[in-house]
Write a protein that holds these residues in place. Sequence first.
Motif, PDB file in Angstrom:
ATOM      1  N   ARG A 240       0.823  -1.211   0.000  1.00 52.37           N
ATOM      2  CA  ARG A 240       0.000   0.000   0.000  1.00 52.37           C
ATOM      3  C   ARG A 240       0.854   1.256   0.000  1.00 52.37           C
ATOM      4  NH1 ARG A 240      -4.465  -2.809   3.397  1.00 52.37           N
ATOM      5  NH2 ARG A 240      -6.053  -2.733   1.780  1.00 52.37           N
ATOM      6  N   ARG A 241       2.024   1.156   0.636  1.00 56.83           N
ATOM      7  CA  ARG A 241       2.883   2.343   0.705  1.00 56.83           C
ATOM      8  C   ARG A 241       3.400   2.756  -0.661  1.00 56.83           C
ATOM      9  NH1 ARG A 241       7.509   1.444   3.786  1.00 56.83           N
ATOM     10  NH2 ARG A 241       7.855   3.668   3.645  1.00 56.83           N
ATOM     11  N   LEU A 242       3.417   1.810  -1.605  1.00 58.71           N
ATOM     12  CA  LEU A 242       3.853   2.181  -2.958  1.00 58.71           C
ATOM     13  C   LEU A 242       3.055   3.374  -3.479  1.00 58.71           C
ATOM     14  CD1 LEU A 242       4.164  -1.297  -4.684  1.00 58.71           C
ATOM     15  CD2 LEU A 242       6.006   0.336  -4.328  1.00 58.71           C
ATOM     16  N   ALA A 243       1.741   3.342  -3.214  1.00 60.74           N
ATOM     17  CA  ALA A 243       0.860   4.369  -3.782  1.00 60.74           C
ATOM     18  C   ALA A 243       1.057   5.736  -3.142  1.00 60.74           C
ATOM     19  CB  ALA A 243      -0.598   3.939  -3.647  1.00 60.74           C
ATOM     20  N   VAL A 244       1.663   5.769  -1.965  1.00 60.55           N
ATOM     21  CA  VAL A 244       1.804   7.064  -1.285  1.00 60.55           C
ATOM     22  C   VAL A 244       3.269   7.499  -1.214  1.00 60.55           C
ATOM     23  CG1 VAL A 244      -0.292   6.738   0.067  1.00 60.55           C
ATOM     24  CG2 VAL A 244       1.896   6.031   1.034  1.00 60.55           C
ATOM     25  N   THR A 245       4.140   6.767  -1.898  1.00 63.35           N
ATOM     26  CA  THR A 245       5.552   7.136  -1.891  1.00 63.35           C
ATOM     27  C   THR A 245       5.907   7.795  -3.217  1.00 63.35           C
ATOM     28  OG1 THR A 245       5.974   5.188  -0.517  1.00 63.35           O
ATOM     29  CG2 THR A 245       7.889   6.260  -1.500  1.00 63.35           C
ATOM     30  N   PRO A 246       6.335   9.050  -3.167  1.00 58.58           N
ATOM     31  CA  PRO A 246       6.710   9.715  -4.416  1.00 58.58           C
ATOM     32  C   PRO A 246       8.062   9.213  -4.915  1.00 58.58           C
ATOM     33  CG  PRO A 246       7.063  11.179  -2.547  1.00 58.58           C
ATOM     34  CD  PRO A 246       6.501   9.907  -1.992  1.00 58.58           C
TER      35      PRO A 246
END
Length: 368
Positions: A240-246
Amino acid sequence: MSKRYGRHDSPAVRHLDLAVRRGELVALVGPSGCGKSTILRMVNRLVEPTGGRVVVDGRDTARTDAVALRRGIGYVIQAGGLMPHRTVRQNIATVPKLLGWDPALTRRRGDELLELVGLDPWAHGDRYPAQLSGGQQQRVGVARALAADPPVLLMDEPFGAVDPVVRDRLQGEFRRIQRELRKTVLFVTHDLDEAVRIADRVAVFSTGGVLEQIADPATLLSAPASEFVVDFVGSDRGLRRLAVTPIRAEDLERPLVLAPGDGAAYAATALELDGRPWAVVLDGSGRLLGWVPRGALLAARGNRAARVGDHVREFGTRIGAHEDLRSAFSALLAQELRFLPVLAGEEFLGVLTPDVVHTALRRGLPPA
Ligand code: ADP
């Protein structure tokens, strides 16, 4: 604030203390029945708190006329909550009409809003809700809530009734609208992915309206504050963190850069020193031309006339520096190469590899 529905019920919300900043989108998430809708409805007094206060823009809502209060707060519910016997334009005009707006102005405003939410006023304005798809109804619901330009929006599972593909599009469009309008939004959803995608901060609740954690999406996923939050965000929170990591330029690999006019023999030697089996090729003005495999250069190194430019291969895909790691990684997985160039406009920043994804995701995690 607190809410107990019946005298003998346990409280639906107990002593919640939550401050939302102006222009901020806060998503309220948690299991079904934990009190999210109750919290939302206490803001516009559809539910009266049994304890505490709700203050909107410095004013205690208990001292504001409930009807006037609701006109100043946009409210969006599942499936739009549209009135079936009114056309789209009439639905959107509900609050402006109550406020006594000029009919021509109301119509103009309605048409502007339809365009804002991606509907054609000419094609859809005079239809009835039943003549629209679920996604279109939802768009009208958002337009209606925005009609009188309220500073505050309450949204209760607004995209819950549409299929995943439409929901994905609505989320994207709502993000764009919110970037433009900067409303103060409370957004109830049971979908954590939706919450981390659209919210500035995510508030996680457990039963009884107990606020377990409120944090920006990346912090919530990398540093859950309690066992409850760990369970709620799930063991796949790394994904899920992929989607919020620039994408950050400093995380990218900087491979050897060659020019098309470089000799093959020189380039092959340089690549052997570099250690990678490929290099990136930029032209004289820094424009990305593609990449060369070491094998091709080695095979050509005996030929003194051979140039890097003769062996350039184009990248099928390029990644924009503004993209998040999820879409970038997905693009990487969709092709055979293990690297993809990242560009800010025309400027080449570096390449994304599986290692880069790992480094970027590990950063920001608390030390084990
Ligand atoms: P959520 O939105 O998180 O699913 P709700 O705010 O709808 O949770 O409900 C919180 C609790 O309050 C639940 O236990 C629910 O049964 C109860 N509740 C909600 N609305 C009412 C009501 N009108 N009368 C009595 N109990 C209610």
